[in-house]
Scaffold this active site. Structure first.
Site: not given
Ligand code: F6P
Length: 327
Positions: A27, A29, A109, A132-133, A219, A228, A258, A260
């Protein structure tokens, strides 16, 4: 930083994994471009659409009502073909056929490296970091990180309710194949008992000991946030922990994609709006081969050469802090 020709038409694409905030950036851009009298062309499906000329002009109404939407209206793809010179040449042809003078590439990247290939072939490109990384060097934050983190926090807060009620341990997997940033930040702000990241080797025996020590300290729960990319993978980790003598019984939750999705946070909407507006400004000023980077609160044009010069490292002081605060 090479100089580009005068800009009348800009193209824009989103590439790689989607990140919440890509839409507000699209939006920005489009509207910043139109405000400067430019024509804006949306490229569908990332670099794949660039190769195949899947383009459409974008007006102000095309980006109405998307500020609060996750995902990307231009769609995205991980395009392996683009590393092939043949497809790079095809995309240059598509760009020239559509009279696109400059391109904004919104992505992670890998997308910035794809953008560099175009710069090497004489196309004016500005990159916008969205992943998100938060693993891109040259910017404090990427678009999408804040929203993903809030999603993780929300999920872990809920898991803690169950963990405390049942006196259980939870191993919670966050995204981040090579980066422990999300896991570490989430661990700090949810008060997790332990955070495991790919940047630091995991000693499974020691993980068991930390969990057991938490139990002995009284605890009612134990949350272990596992990025991951941690070795061994979470399934094996859980199996080995379950085979140990342990006060807690252990469950596994993999948060997965979820993280993303969902509506971008206020922070991500603002960052995306600032990055998108600056990206257009840079192209008009003749800047190319740069990425918008947030550095100490300001948005700067960071040369790709700088972006690619280092891997972004995990702030180890925060990693240590996570341990200190988990007593
Ligand atoms: O680069 C973002 C990311 O969500 C990573 O954290 C994860 O390892 C990867 O993409 C998963 O990729 P895909 O959705 O292609 O399985």
């Amino acid at each position: 930083m090479a100089e580009s020709r005068s800009i009348k038409t800009i193209g824009l694409l989103t590439s790689g994994g989607d990140a919440p905030g890509m839409n507000p950036c699209i939006r920005a851009v489009v509207r910043a471009g139109l405000a400067r009298g430019l024509q804006v062309i949306g490229v569908e499906d990332g670099f794949e659409g660039l190769i195949n000329g899947r383009f459409h002009p974008m007006g102000p109404r095309d980006v109405g009502g998307i500020l609060q939407r996750g995902g990307t209206i231009l769609r995205t793809a991980r395009c392996k073909d683009f590393m092939d010179q043949k497809y790079q040449r095809e995309s240059i042809r598509s760009i020239n056929d559509a009279a696109i003078d400059g391109l904004v590439v919104i992505g992670g990247d890998g997308s910035m490296h794809g953008a560099q290939q175009l710069v090497d072939r004489g196309i004016a490109v500005v990159g916008v970091p969205a992943s998100i990384d938060n693993d891109i060097f040259g910017t404090d934050m990427c678009i999408g990180v804040d929203t993903a983190l809030n999603t993780i926090v929300d999920a872990i807060d809920k898991l803690r309710d169950t963990a405390s009620s049942h006196n259980r341990a939870f191993l919670v997997e966050t995204m981040g194949r090579e980066s422990g940033y999300l896991a570490m930040q989430a661990g700090i702000v949810t008060g997790a008992e332990l955070v495991l990241v790919p940047e630091v080797e995991t000693d499974v025996e020691q993980v068991g000991q930390v969990m057991e020590a938490a139990y002995r300290r009284g605890k009612s729960h134990c949350i272990v946030v596992v990025a991951e990319g941690v070795k061994p993978p979470i399934s094996e980790l859980a199996e080995r922990i379950n085979s140990m003598e342990m006060g807690f019984s252990t469950r596994v939750t993999i948060l997965g994609h979820i993280q993303r999705g969902g509506k971008p946070s206020a922070f991500d909407r603002l960052l995306a709006s600032r990055f998108g507006t600056k990206a257009v400004e840079y192209l008009v000023e003749g800047k190319t081969g740069v990425m918008t980077g947030l550095n100490g609160g300001s948005v700067e044009a960071v040369p790709f050469s700088h972006v690619f010069s280092k891997r972004k490292s995990l702030p180890m002081d925060q990693y240590e802090m996570a341990k200190t605060l988990a007593r």
